[in-house]
Design an enzyme around this catalytic site. Structure first.
Site, PDB file in Angstrom:
ATOM      1  N   LYS A   1     -36.702 112.494  94.371  1.00 29.57           N
ATOM      2  CA  LYS A   1     -35.310 112.740  94.907  1.00 29.57           C
ATOM      3  C   LYS A   1     -35.443 113.776  95.941  1.00 29.57           C
ATOM      4  O   LYS A   1     -34.365 113.583  96.809  1.00 29.57           O
ATOM      5  CB  LYS A   1     -34.494 113.277  93.597  1.00 29.57           C
ATOM      6  CG  LYS A   1     -34.155 112.164  92.484  1.00 29.57           C
ATOM      7  CD  LYS A   1     -33.470 112.966  91.324  1.00 29.57           C
ATOM      8  CE  LYS A   1     -33.330 111.670  90.323  1.00 29.57           C
ATOM      9  NZ  LYS A   1     -32.545 112.506  89.278  1.00 29.57           N
TER      10      LYS A   1
ATOM     11  N   HIS B   1     -39.028 122.225  79.044  1.00 28.75           N
ATOM     12  CA  HIS B   1     -38.909 121.115  77.975  1.00 28.75           C
ATOM     13  C   HIS B   1     -38.441 121.894  76.606  1.00 28.75           C
ATOM     14  O   HIS B   1     -38.988 122.839  76.455  1.00 28.75           O
ATOM     15  CB  HIS B   1     -40.149 120.160  77.738  1.00 28.75           C
ATOM     16  CG  HIS B   1     -41.234 120.908  77.562  1.00 28.75           C
ATOM     17  ND1 HIS B   1     -41.597 121.225  76.470  1.00 28.75           N
ATOM     18  CD2 HIS B   1     -42.374 121.244  78.452  1.00 28.75           C
ATOM     19  CE1 HIS B   1     -42.974 121.758  76.270  1.00 28.75           C
ATOM     20  NE2 HIS B   1     -43.203 121.718  77.708  1.00 28.75           N
TER      21      HIS B   1
END
Length: 125
Positions: free
Chosen positions: A60, A111
């Site tokens: 991206k 995470h």
């Protein structure tokens, strides 16, 4: 000068299911170094998912997406001597990245049990 910014989030269970099927997903997406690192962890899916999110955030930030001709298994996310994540490239992907000029790539991974995220900022030097 900032060239691009990318962010991605993914459910760790989704990545864990793909890995459990063992149909070549790991080898398609991850390098041998990444696989060895994640396999030694108690919560493998969290570590795989964070790296997957990192690769998506990178694509991206580069503005190319999956159709940009970069091989995911030629993008390696590993830790430096202090554990700070860094990205290296091999093969044709390294050549394509080099064609973009001199870049400094910053990456952050995070995470939890259920979700992983990553952010990438690319500077053009």
């Amino acid at each position: 000068m900032i060239k691009g910014i990318g962010i991605d989030m993914i459910e760790t269970d989704r990545v864990g299911e793909k890995i459990a099927k063992n149909e070549g997903f790991r080898e398609y997406v991850f390098t041998p170094v990444e696989i060895a690192y994640c396999e030694m962890k108690a919560n493998k899916a969290e570590h795989y998912a964070a790296r997957f999110a990192g690769k998506e955030a990178l694509l991206k930030a580069l503005g190319v997406g999956f159709s940009g001709g970069l091989a995911l298994n030629e993008i390696e996310i590993s830790g430096d001597e202090n554990g700070k994540p860094e990205i290296t490239f091999t093969g044709e992907t390294a050549k394509k990245i080099k064609e973009s000029g001199e870049l400094k790539i910053h990456i952050s991974l995070s995470h939890l049990k259920n979700i992983a995220s990553a952010m990438v900022i690319i500077e053009k030097l």
